[in-house]
Design a protein around this motif. Structure first.
Motif, PDB file in Angstrom:
ATOM      1  N   UNK A  58       1.454  -5.860  -2.897  1.00 24.99           N
ATOM      2  CA  UNK A  58       1.193  -6.685  -1.704  1.00 24.99           C
ATOM      3  C   UNK A  58       2.039  -6.276  -0.496  1.00 24.99           C
ATOM      4  N   UNK A  59       3.296  -5.919  -0.740  1.00 24.96           N
ATOM      5  CA  UNK A  59       4.153  -5.477   0.356  1.00 24.96           C
ATOM      6  C   UNK A  59       3.629  -4.180   0.967  1.00 24.96           C
ATOM      7  N   UNK A  60       3.207  -3.260   0.137  1.00 16.43           N
ATOM      8  CA  UNK A  60       2.639  -2.009   0.633  1.00 16.43           C
ATOM      9  C   UNK A  60       1.356  -2.275   1.423  1.00 16.43           C
ATOM     10  N   UNK A  61       0.559  -3.216   0.967  1.00 21.36           N
ATOM     11  CA  UNK A  61      -0.665  -3.556   1.679  1.00 21.36           C
ATOM     12  C   UNK A  61      -0.411  -4.107   3.072  1.00 21.36           C
ATOM     13  N   UNK A  62       0.708  -4.780   3.255  1.00 24.53           N
ATOM     14  CA  UNK A  62       1.050  -5.314   4.564  1.00 24.53           C
ATOM     15  C   UNK A  62       1.562  -4.238   5.516  1.00 24.53           C
ATOM     16  N   UNK A  63       2.232  -3.236   4.972  1.00 18.79           N
ATOM     17  CA  UNK A  63       2.913  -2.244   5.798  1.00 18.79           C
ATOM     18  C   UNK A  63       2.079  -0.984   6.021  1.00 18.79           C
ATOM     19  N   UNK A  64       1.428  -0.491   5.003  1.00 18.70           N
ATOM     20  CA  UNK A  64       0.740   0.801   5.082  1.00 18.70           C
ATOM     21  C   UNK A  64      -0.568   0.712   5.844  1.00 18.70           C
TER      22      UNK A  64
END
Length: 184
Positions: A15-21
């Motif tokens: 989920x964190x990667x989905x927000x940033x990438x």
């Protein structure tokens, strides 16, 4: 422990990667190399997006076949040699400890090859169109020279030079293939 690591990846990292990438530079208003569209004088007006190529269209391009052939041959040479490296070294009378040292040296130079080849490819690509291919050629030629040192010199100095040059080529091979595919 592995199940917990897997759960942590699903719950925290993804989920964190989905927000940033961001998948595409266009979503940020940028060109593939991070330049703003008005600052790139070389960008053709009618440039088709690479994602607009179908699999069949990409299959028919010269770039596709050149990249496939070059990286296939490099992978066969590098990985075929790498698998047999320890037995080749010990058959030459090099102790298992020194063989492990040379493999470690190869791994370290591979990391350097990954970092430096990516940096040089970015700089070469910015300087002229498809400049990254010259970086790939230089690294692959270095791996060939390294293999010739391995076969041509029976001394540990030859193996040392081999490990350094071959490792650089190995690292570049892993790094430059996706880099060049994304630009071709």
């Amino acid at each position: 422990a592995y199940a917990l690591i897997g759960v942590l990846v699903w719950v925290a990292v993804l989920p964190l990667a989905g927000l940033v990438l961001r998948d595409r530079p266009e979503t940020c208003g940028l060109l593939p190399d991070g330049e703003r569209p008005e600052k790139n004088p070389r960008a053709p007006e009618d440039r088709r997006s690479l994602s607009s190529l179908t699999v069949t269209e990409a299959w028919r391009t010269t770039n596709f076949w050149c990249l496939c052939t070059a990286f296939f041959l490099m992978s066969i040479a590098v990985h075929g040699f790498l698998v047999h490296l320890i037995p080749l070294l010990t058959d030459r009378g090099i102790s298992a400890q020194k063989a492990a040292f040379f493999v470690s040296l190869l791994a370290i130079s591979s990391l350097v090859g990954r970092a430096v080849s990516g940096f040089l490819a970015d700089k070469a690509q910015a300087a002229w169109a498809m400049g990254s291919k010259y970086v790939a050629q230089a690294y692959f030629l270095g791996a060939v020279v390294g293999i010739s040192f391995f076969w041509g010199y029976e001394s540990e100095v030859g193996v040392f030079v081999f490990a350094c040059l071959f490792g650089l080529g190995l690292g570049a091979e892993m790094d430059l293939f996706p880099y060049m595919v994304s630009r071709c």
